[in-house]
Design a protein around this motif. Sequence first.
Motif, PDB file in Angstrom:
ATOM      1  N   MET A  39     -23.072  13.786 -12.820  1.00  0.00           N
ATOM      2  CA  MET A  39     -21.862  13.323 -11.896  1.00  0.00           C
ATOM      3  C   MET A  39     -22.119  13.894 -10.708  1.00  0.00           C
ATOM      4  O   MET A  39     -22.160  15.253 -10.324  1.00  0.00           O
ATOM      5  CB  MET A  39     -20.631  13.931 -12.644  1.00  0.00           C
ATOM      6  CG  MET A  39     -20.350  13.236 -13.936  1.00  0.00           C
ATOM      7  SD  MET A  39     -19.018  14.021 -14.923  1.00  0.00           S
ATOM      8  CE  MET A  39     -19.869  15.517 -15.368  1.00  0.00           C
ATOM      9  N   ASP A  40     -22.070  13.096  -9.520  1.00  0.00           N
ATOM     10  CA  ASP A  40     -22.224  13.623  -7.920  1.00  0.00           C
ATOM     11  C   ASP A  40     -20.715  14.004  -7.653  1.00  0.00           C
ATOM     12  O   ASP A  40     -19.558  13.231  -7.891  1.00  0.00           O
ATOM     13  CB  ASP A  40     -22.526  12.638  -7.322  1.00  0.00           C
ATOM     14  CG  ASP A  40     -24.131  12.210  -7.778  1.00  0.00           C
ATOM     15  OD1 ASP A  40     -24.956  13.163  -7.951  1.00  0.00           O
ATOM     16  OD2 ASP A  40     -24.492  11.184  -7.758  1.00  0.00           O
ATOM     17  N   THR A  41     -20.516  15.088  -7.117  1.00  0.00           N
ATOM     18  CA  THR A  41     -19.270  15.673  -6.695  1.00  0.00           C
ATOM     19  C   THR A  41     -19.460  16.303  -5.331  1.00  0.00           C
ATOM     20  O   THR A  41     -20.673  16.248  -4.964  1.00  0.00           O
ATOM     21  CB  THR A  41     -18.419  16.533  -7.505  1.00  0.00           C
ATOM     22  OG1 THR A  41     -17.051  16.659  -7.103  1.00  0.00           O
ATOM     23  CG2 THR A  41     -19.124  17.563  -7.907  1.00  0.00           C
ATOM     24  N   SER A  42     -18.514  16.970  -4.644  1.00  0.00           N
ATOM     25  CA  SER A  42     -18.843  17.601  -3.411  1.00  0.00           C
ATOM     26  C   SER A  42     -18.213  19.066  -3.592  1.00  0.00           C
ATOM     27  O   SER A  42     -17.363  19.348  -4.496  1.00  0.00           O
ATOM     28  CB  SER A  42     -18.084  16.952  -2.232  1.00  0.00           C
ATOM     29  OG  SER A  42     -16.840  16.861  -2.415  1.00  0.00           O
ATOM     30  N   ALA A  43     -18.546  19.708  -2.639  1.00  0.00           N
ATOM     31  CA  ALA A  43     -18.039  21.085  -2.593  1.00  0.00           C
ATOM     32  C   ALA A  43     -16.374  21.205  -2.598  1.00  0.00           C
ATOM     33  O   ALA A  43     -15.860  21.998  -3.422  1.00  0.00           O
ATOM     34  CB  ALA A  43     -18.571  22.260  -1.379  1.00  0.00           C
ATOM     35  N   GLU A  44     -15.971  20.300  -1.881  1.00  0.00           N
ATOM     36  CA  GLU A  44     -14.323  20.354  -1.694  1.00  0.00           C
ATOM     37  C   GLU A  44     -13.979  19.965  -3.362  1.00  0.00           C
ATOM     38  O   GLU A  44     -12.721  20.501  -3.391  1.00  0.00           O
ATOM     39  CB  GLU A  44     -13.915  19.485  -0.749  1.00  0.00           C
ATOM     40  CG  GLU A  44     -14.139  19.523   0.824  1.00  0.00           C
ATOM     41  CD  GLU A  44     -15.601  19.217   0.889  1.00  0.00           C
ATOM     42  OE1 GLU A  44     -15.971  18.080   0.677  1.00  0.00           O
ATOM     43  OE2 GLU A  44     -16.308  20.045   1.397  1.00  0.00           O
ATOM     44  N   ARG A  45     -14.439  18.972  -3.884  1.00  0.00           N
ATOM     45  CA  ARG A  45     -13.821  18.316  -5.069  1.00  0.00           C
ATOM     46  C   ARG A  45     -14.317  18.995  -6.241  1.00  0.00           C
ATOM     47  O   ARG A  45     -13.785  18.739  -7.498  1.00  0.00           O
ATOM     48  CB  ARG A  45     -14.189  16.614  -5.044  1.00  0.00           C
ATOM     49  CG  ARG A  45     -13.315  16.130  -4.061  1.00  0.00           C
ATOM     50  CD  ARG A  45     -13.574  14.608  -4.090  1.00  0.00           C
ATOM     51  NE  ARG A  45     -14.931  14.289  -3.800  1.00  0.00           N
ATOM     52  CZ  ARG A  45     -15.204  13.034  -3.418  1.00  0.00           C
ATOM     53  NH1 ARG A  45     -14.520  12.129  -3.943  1.00  0.00           N
ATOM     54  NH2 ARG A  45     -16.688  12.897  -2.994  1.00  0.00           N
ATOM     55  N   LEU A  46     -15.052  20.184  -6.062  1.00  0.00           N
ATOM     56  CA  LEU A  46     -15.810  20.781  -7.451  1.00  0.00           C
ATOM     57  C   LEU A  46     -14.698  21.381  -8.172  1.00  0.00           C
ATOM     58  O   LEU A  46     -14.516  21.290  -9.641  1.00  0.00           O
ATOM     59  CB  LEU A  46     -16.759  21.840  -6.815  1.00  0.00           C
ATOM     60  CG  LEU A  46     -17.471  22.571  -7.823  1.00  0.00           C
ATOM     61  CD1 LEU A  46     -18.260  21.847  -8.957  1.00  0.00           C
ATOM     62  CD2 LEU A  46     -18.392  23.901  -7.464  1.00  0.00           C
ATOM     63  N   VAL A  47     -13.878  22.357  -7.625  1.00  0.00           N
ATOM     64  CA  VAL A  47     -12.830  22.773  -8.264  1.00  0.00           C
ATOM     65  C   VAL A  47     -11.968  22.122  -9.233  1.00  0.00           C
ATOM     66  O   VAL A  47     -11.909  22.055 -10.366  1.00  0.00           O
ATOM     67  CB  VAL A  47     -12.003  23.850  -7.548  1.00  0.00           C
ATOM     68  CG1 VAL A  47     -10.919  24.589  -8.284  1.00  0.00           C
ATOM     69  CG2 VAL A  47     -12.955  24.964  -6.958  1.00  0.00           C
ATOM     70  N   VAL A 101     -15.273  12.480  -8.566  1.00  0.00           N
ATOM     71  CA  VAL A 101     -16.761  12.224  -8.809  1.00  0.00           C
ATOM     72  C   VAL A 101     -17.033  11.114  -7.944  1.00  0.00           C
ATOM     73  O   VAL A 101     -16.264   9.996  -8.221  1.00  0.00           O
ATOM     74  CB  VAL A 101     -17.194  12.279 -10.172  1.00  0.00           C
ATOM     75  CG1 VAL A 101     -18.289  11.796 -10.592  1.00  0.00           C
ATOM     76  CG2 VAL A 101     -16.935  13.541 -10.816  1.00  0.00           C
ATOM     77  N   SER A 102     -18.048  10.997  -7.321  1.00  0.00           N
ATOM     78  CA  SER A 102     -18.459   9.961  -6.510  1.00  0.00           C
ATOM     79  C   SER A 102     -19.303   9.001  -7.427  1.00  0.00           C
ATOM     80  O   SER A 102     -19.530   7.909  -6.923  1.00  0.00           O
ATOM     81  CB  SER A 102     -19.125  10.104  -5.105  1.00  0.00           C
ATOM     82  OG  SER A 102     -20.053  11.144  -5.264  1.00  0.00           O
ATOM     83  N   GLY A 103     -19.999   9.470  -8.184  1.00  0.00           N
ATOM     84  CA  GLY A 103     -21.001   8.567  -8.979  1.00  0.00           C
ATOM     85  C   GLY A 103     -21.478   9.283 -10.140  1.00  0.00           C
ATOM     86  O   GLY A 103     -21.509  10.389 -10.245  1.00  0.00           O
TER      87      GLY A 103
END
Lengths: 557, 310
Positions: free
Chosen positions: A30-38, A18-20
């Motif tokens: 929580m901000d995350t990205s498509a790659e880190r979602l799973v 999570v980036s923030g």
Amino acid sequence: MSVETDFLRIQGSVAPWVSGSRTAENRLDMDTSAERLVPAVTALRSLSWGYLSAITGFDSGTAAPSDGHIELLYHFCNGPAVATFRVKVPREDPSVPSIGPLVPSAVMYERELAETMGVKVAGLPKKRQFLSDDWPENVYPLRKDFTMESAAATREVGPAVGSEEAPGTFIIPIGPQHPALKEPGHFELAVDGEIVTHADIRLGYVHRGIEKGAEDRSWVHNIYLMERICGICSHIHATAYVLGVESLSGVAVPPRAQTVRTIFCEMERIHSHLLWLGVAAHQAGFDTLFMYSWRDRETIMDLLEELSGNRVNYSVNLLGGVKYDIDGKAADSVRRGLDFLERRTTHYLKIVTTDESFLRRTRGVGAITFDQANLLGTIGPTARASGVSRDLRVEAPYMAYRDFPVRPVLDSRCDLEARFVVRINELFESYRLIREMLDHMPAGELAVPAPRKVPEGEVISRVEAPRGELFYYIRSTGGVKPDRVKVRTPSLCNWAAVLSVAVGHKLADIPMIMVGIDPCFSCNDRSITLRRRGSAESWSWEDLRAYGISYYAGGGA
Amino acid sequence: MSVVLALVALVLFPGGLFVIFGSLAFEYADRKLVARFQNRVGPRWFQPLADLVKLLVKEEIVPVGVNRGLFNGLPLAALAASLTAALYVPMAGIAPAWGFRGDLVVTVYLLMMMTLCIGLAGANTQDRFSLIGSTRALTQLFSYEAPFLLALLGPSIAAGTWRISEVNGYAREHIWMIVTQPLGFLVALIGLMGKLELPPFDAPEAETEIVSGALTEYSGRGLAFFHLGRDVELLVGLTLISAFYLGGLGNPLHFILKTLVLLFVTAGLQSLFARLRIDQTVGLWWRAGAVLALVQLLLLIVLKILGVRL
């Protein structure tokens, strides 16, 4: 454990992906990205915290196709707390992995995203669920660059709906038109003799474009639009919507108005549960119970009409209050009606727990175990009949439920009988609540003024509908119209559970198992333009309105 | 002259038209009673006739892939079998129009034709609901048929004849056999409900699962004949049971009173229960129905051998 410590625990375990993150009252973003979602979802699931309540997508762009992002919000809920993963994907090429393998109930939500937002969800079955089969490819109604013209094209489809029959299987199609279904839906049951070996579903036959429609109407208009999502739980939709909008614009609704709203909510629950009782009895071929319970349901329908002038869409809510008061005389007739219904309900409880022939159809049938109910994200009476305590009126009281606490109704037997018992016991709880609210009705105003424009922001509004948790996500950009209204209705959560327990049962049990969750197709489907097959003609709202006026001016001929 | 009388018996009374209108009246009584039990208003008196006329004039749609001869012939065969059965029973409380030694067996077979035709009609079409429905109808046939036959055998053994009119005569002169053979009566009455696919034995046409079961593809004339055939079977069945178990039928008043009492009971049973699944139906018949009927029959034979007069 308090919500804050839960949030700290979650933040700790998902931190690497999570980036923030930000917390607000009962909210964790929580901000995350498509790659880190799973991996992020995996980490959350490993905490065994909550269930996936909804996936919201919204288009932050404008009409220009190349700019902006699509933001995906994965809402996990546990009691009053909502933890949200926010994933931003470029509008040019939005794609995310499916979290279906981790959270089985996610598949329906992801399918909705793929069809209405055009998000490519890797690993998702290709089968359409929400839009009609001839809806054109690559046209996504909830994108901001969507135009009515783009929807005018059609897609070539084969003659048959549904999947190909593999050799050696015998598929019983149920629906879209079938006597067991009071609303259109399509089920495919593969059977071996009388035993069901596979169950599949196709929704979307009553997709009406309400979410898209909401973006084009003012905040006030939308109350009436939302009320029309469902013909049974109409008031609760409007209530969820106005609660959200009021919290966005910071309007404090007077206590009397909150109590009136709550009374209507409970009366609606009574009418919905009695309706369900009749429908479920009919599915079991027990028409006598069906007729009697619907006769008694008329009592509550008449009361609703007496209070509001309407039987179905009561139109009680305003932004900032309610339209109708419940005065002494009306309160008395409500009390009389409840006394009658309580006697009848006692009788029905006796029938569903002692009638031998009926118990043969319900006891031990269609069991959803506690673990299944938890994992598959079931909600409402279905979950409570499996011992999973999910009731927002108890866990996160809103409106008058704060002052008039609800006693949770639980049953741990997990089968169809438990679903009957839970709903009937909830009727008693509703009778008690309404009586208490009528006896201790706060004095004061019925409504306060609410602003025409709603400040920028987003809000999640969750209420307990008769069928379970109703989830609204409302986003405002500060204008007179909402930017996005996302509705996730209770029925959608429970399909995964139904389809998984249906396998292995006898064909004769399937209608009862399906109806056991009290499905509502109108609620499920919502959102599109009106089109006539073959003529590829789309009608604007004004055209429709003009057509309606001329139609009725001509005597409806 | 006897030819004219035979024709009258066949076409007007007690067979033919009389049976058709009588059975429509019974359908009305049945529907009205069930409706009242369920706190509904129920149909008007001419509704069954109106339904029949409506179905007769409706377009009949023959689905693709069926054997047309069978599709059209089966409803006729079913209706004809029920109407023929009506000739062997003391309809309206007067002596049967026709009879011979062993006509009880023939009547039971004729009554079975209905279900057989429905089963074949369902299997004849390619519709999935029909196929499942006809499987269920035939499965159900195998479960209630034997106990039903055994239950009718009881009175005929007591009377010492397999001729319906003689059993009827015996019943009138002796104590009602519902008293001496209560188990047989119970099995016969419930067996009749199973035969007619009345609730709770309506799994073969459970609308919430398989629409209309074996008859899903039928519309118009074929459906009208099947419905009429079933009504006639209801009338014949009630007549037979009241002749055997309720002290025989000697005059029209007997007939009306006794059959209506039976109808009242079956209507009550129809509205009391939830539908049985097909496996539950089969289980019920073989575990309870057949055993009860056999016990009754064995008792009867033993008593007969011991020379006890019934």
